[in-house]
Scaffold this active site. Structure first.
Site, PDB file in Angstrom:
ATOM      1  N   SER A 177       7.737   8.812  11.897  1.00  0.00           N
ATOM      2  CA  SER A 177       6.581   8.786  11.007  1.00  0.00           C
ATOM      3  C   SER A 177       7.018   9.012   9.576  1.00  0.00           C
ATOM      4  O   SER A 177       7.480  10.103   9.219  1.00  0.00           O
ATOM      5  CB  SER A 177       5.558   9.857  11.410  1.00  0.00           C
ATOM      6  OG  SER A 177       4.568   9.985  10.411  1.00  0.00           O
ATOM      7  N   ARG A 186      -6.616   1.481  17.940  1.00  0.00           N
ATOM      8  CA  ARG A 186      -6.391   0.049  17.746  1.00  0.00           C
ATOM      9  C   ARG A 186      -6.021  -0.671  19.038  1.00  0.00           C
ATOM     10  O   ARG A 186      -6.285  -1.872  19.161  1.00  0.00           O
ATOM     11  CB  ARG A 186      -5.315  -0.167  16.660  1.00  0.00           C
ATOM     12  CG  ARG A 186      -5.840   0.126  15.262  1.00  0.00           C
ATOM     13  CD  ARG A 186      -4.810  -0.074  14.187  1.00  0.00           C
ATOM     14  NE  ARG A 186      -5.441   0.002  12.861  1.00  0.00           N
ATOM     15  CZ  ARG A 186      -4.771   0.169  11.732  1.00  0.00           C
ATOM     16  NH1 ARG A 186      -3.461   0.261  11.741  1.00  0.00           N
ATOM     17  NH2 ARG A 186      -5.422   0.223  10.580  1.00  0.00           N
ATOM     18  N   LYS A 214       0.821  -1.209   0.000  1.00  0.00           N
ATOM     19  CA  LYS A 214       0.000   0.000   0.000  1.00  0.00           C
ATOM     20  C   LYS A 214       0.858   1.262   0.000  1.00  0.00           C
ATOM     21  O   LYS A 214       0.577   2.217  -0.732  1.00  0.00           O
ATOM     22  CB  LYS A 214      -0.953  -0.019   1.200  1.00  0.00           C
ATOM     23  CG  LYS A 214      -2.017   1.072   1.128  1.00  0.00           C
ATOM     24  CD  LYS A 214      -3.237   0.766   1.976  1.00  0.00           C
ATOM     25  CE  LYS A 214      -2.979   1.002   3.438  1.00  0.00           C
ATOM     26  NZ  LYS A 214      -4.248   1.241   4.194  1.00  0.00           N
ATOM     27  N   ARG A 256       2.705   6.054  -3.262  1.00  0.00           N
ATOM     28  CA  ARG A 256       3.822   6.879  -3.712  1.00  0.00           C
ATOM     29  C   ARG A 256       4.012   6.804  -5.222  1.00  0.00           C
ATOM     30  O   ARG A 256       4.350   7.803  -5.865  1.00  0.00           O
ATOM     31  CB  ARG A 256       5.097   6.464  -2.966  1.00  0.00           C
ATOM     32  CG  ARG A 256       5.087   6.887  -1.496  1.00  0.00           C
ATOM     33  CD  ARG A 256       6.088   6.091  -0.667  1.00  0.00           C
ATOM     34  NE  ARG A 256       6.233   6.601   0.695  1.00  0.00           N
ATOM     35  CZ  ARG A 256       5.388   6.364   1.696  1.00  0.00           C
ATOM     36  NH1 ARG A 256       4.306   5.632   1.478  1.00  0.00           N
ATOM     37  NH2 ARG A 256       5.606   6.863   2.899  1.00  0.00           N
ATOM     38  N   ASP A 299       1.742  -1.103  11.982  1.00  0.00           N
ATOM     39  CA  ASP A 299       0.458  -1.587  11.469  1.00  0.00           C
ATOM     40  C   ASP A 299       0.205  -3.055  11.798  1.00  0.00           C
ATOM     41  O   ASP A 299      -0.911  -3.552  11.587  1.00  0.00           O
ATOM     42  CB  ASP A 299       0.385  -1.403   9.950  1.00  0.00           C
ATOM     43  CG  ASP A 299       0.217   0.048   9.559  1.00  0.00           C
ATOM     44  OD1 ASP A 299      -0.386   0.808  10.339  1.00  0.00           O
ATOM     45  OD2 ASP A 299       0.686   0.432   8.472  1.00  0.00           O
TER      46      ASP A 299
END
Length: 435
Positions: free
Chosen positions: A167, A350, A23, A28, A319
Site C-alpha cells: 500500500s 468493487r 491523481k 502529493r 485501481d
C-alpha cells in the site's frame, strides 16, 4: 451531471486525447508543496473533486494556494502545517485523507478529519496504527477505524514498519510523518508499491534511501529534513487513460491514442495484462516529465483472450481491475483475477459491484472472497448498473456499453468528477455515444 448516464453501441472510435493529470502525483504535489518552504509551481494538476479537496485542506493548514490557469497552480508553503481553524473535509479522497493525516501527525497541532458518506466507510487504522506507534494520538468520534477522527500530532519518534499489504498510502503516510520524527524511519515492503512519494520527496530536496530486500525493498529517511519548494510537472494518469484505451480495444474498427501517459513500471500492470490478452497496444514518444517516464499509448480494436492475472501484479494495477473486467467480458475464455481483496475496501466493494454489473449485462462472473473470474463472450448489455457512487465502476460500465449489444446505464455518475471531470466530453470526442 444528470442522475443517470447511458452508453450505446458506438461506431469505430478514433482520435488523440490527453489523459487528465495523475491523481496520485497531484495529491502529493499539493501536500509536499504545503509542507515545504517557498513556492512550488505545479503544471498539469488534476482538477477533480478529490484533488480540489486536498487543495482546500492544505490551504486550511496555512499554505497559500493559487490557481493560475487550467492545470496551473502555485503553492506557497511556510515550512510546515499550522493549526487549522475548522474540520478538514477530504470529501471522497482516500489518498488525500491518509497522506494528510501522516503529514499533520508530524506537527504540534490538533486536526479534525472527516469526509463524505463513502469515505466514512473506509478503514483508517491501517494508517493510524503505525502513526500511533510513532506517537500521534487519535480520537475516534463515531466508530473506531472510521472517520471522523481527531489527530493530535507532534513529538514523534521514528519506527521500523514492515508492510503486510502493498500500500503506497500507508507507506507514504509513515514517510511524511517521519519527516518530523526523531530518528530514521523505515518501511519494508515484501512487494513494491507505488514509489511516487519517494520520487517526489527527492524533488523537494529530501534524501530518501531505497534498497532491495528480497522481492521488495526497504525505504528510509532521516527525520528533521526540510523541504524546499520546486516545480512539479504532473504526467497523465494511467488509471484514467485506461478508459479511452479500453474502448479502443473493444469497439470494432477503433484506433485511440492517449498522449503523455505515465509509464512508471509500478503503474503499468494493466497494460502488461492487456498485451498478454492479445491487445494491439503500442507506446511511442517516450520521454521524462516530473521525474516519471511518460509516453503516448495507442490502442487498436483487438481480439482478446482470457488470461490468469498474476496476483503479485495487483499492486501495479489495483485501481484498474474494474476496467480490466469490462474488457475481459469481450474476450474469449476466462480471465482470472485473484489476490485483490484490497478492492473490497476502495470507494466501494468493487469486486461485488463489478460482478453484479457484469452479470446484469449478461456476462458470466464467478466471485470469490479475494477476487473474481470473468467469462468472455457476447455482451448483451441492456442493464441499469448500481455504482454506489464509485467513479471507476461507473466509467467501466459506460465503456462496456460502447461495445455491448444493448445500451448500458449507470446511476450516480456525478462521482466521475472525483478523478476524471472531462470523461464524458472526451469519450464523445472520440465518437463514443454517451448521453
Amino acid at each position: 451531471m444528470p442522475a443517470h448516464l447511458t452508453a450505446c453501441r458506438s461506431p469505430a472510435l478514433s482520435g488523440r486525447v490527453r489523459a487528465p493529470g495523475d491523481k496520485s502525483i497531484s495529491h502529493r504535489a499539493l501536500i509536499l508543496g504545503a509542507m515545504a518552504t517557498g513556492v512550488t509551481g505545479i503544471e498539469g494538476l488534476l482538477e477533480g473533486d478529490d484533488i480540489l479537496a486536498t487543495a482546500r485542506a492544505v490551504e486550511a493548514f496555512g499554505a497559500t494556494v493559487e490557481r493560475l490557469g487550467e492545470g496551473r497552480w502555485r503553492v506557497t508553503g511556510r515550512g510546515g502545517f499550522r493549526q487549522p481553524a475548522g474540520v478538514i473535509d477530504c470529501g471522497n479522497a482516500g489518498t488525500g485523507v491518509r497522506l494528510l493525516m501522516g503529514a499533520a501527525a508530524g506537527y504540534p497541532i490538533t486536526t479534525d478529519f472527516d469526509g463524505d458518506a463513502s469515505l466514512r466507510k473506509r478503514p483508517m487504522k491501517r494508517v493510524t496504527g503505525p502513526l500511533a506507534e510513532m506517537g500521534a494520538r487519535f480520537g475516534w468520534q463515531d466508530a473506531a477505524d472510521r472517520l471522523p477522527v481527531t489527530v493530535a500530532g507532534g513529538g514523534l519518534s521514528a519506527i521500523d514498519h514492515i508492510q503486510t499489504v502493498a500500500s503506497a498510502q500507508i507507506k507514504s503516510a509513515i514517510l511524511l510523518a517521519g519527516l518530523n520524527a526523531e530518528g530514521i524511519t523505515t518501511v519494508t515492503e515484501a512487494e513494491p508499491s507505488r514509489d511516487h512519494t519517494e520520487r517526489m520527496l527527492r524533488a523537494f530536496g529530501i534524501e530518501v534511501g531505497v534498497r532491495p530486500v528480497g522481492a521488495g525493498w526497504l525505504v528510509s529517511l532521516q527525520g528533521g529534513q526540510a523541504l524546499a519548494g520546486t516545480v512539479v510537472n504532473v504526467p497523465g494518469d494511467p488509471s484514467s487513460a485506461a478508459f479511452p484505451l479500453a474502448a479502443g480495444l473493444i469497439v470494432p474498427g477503433s484506433e485511440v491514442t492517449v498522449g503523455g501517459v505515465m509509464l512508471n513500471p509500478l503503474r503499468t500492470g494493466l497494460f502488461e495484462t492487456w498485451r498478454e490478452m492479445g491487445a494491439d497496444l503500442t507506446v511511442s514518444n517516450r520521454r521524462m516529465a516530473g521525474g516519471e517516464e511518460v509516453g503516448d499509448i495507442t490502442a487498436r480494436h483487438s481480439t482478446l483472450k482470457g488470461v490468469v492475472v498474476p496476483p503479485e501484479r495487483a499492486a501495479a494495477m489495483i485501481d484498474e481491475y474494474p476496467v480490466l473486467a469490462a474488457t475481459a467480458a469481450f474476450g474469449e475464455g476466462a480471465t482470472v483475477m485473484r489476490g485483490i481483496g484490497e478492492m473490497r475496501v476502495k470507494e466501494s466493494d468493487r469486486i461485488a459491484l463489478m460482478a453484479a454489473g457484469l452479470t446484469a449485462c449478461g456476462v458470466r462472473v464467478e466471485e470469490e472472497p479475494e477476487g473474481f473470474t470473468v467469462f468472455g463472450g457476447p455482451v448483451r448489455g441492456g442493464a441499469t448498473v448500481t455504482t454506489h457512487g464509485d467513479h471507476r465502476i461507473a466509467m467501466s460500465h459506460l465503456v462496456l456499453g460502447l461495445a455491448a449489444d444493448e445500451a448500458v446505464t449507470v446511476d450516480e455518475p456525478g462521482m466521475i468528477a472525483t478523478s476524471f471531470p472531462g470523461f464524458v466530453a472526451l469519450m464523445r470526442g472520440l465518437g463514443g455515444v454517451i448521453a
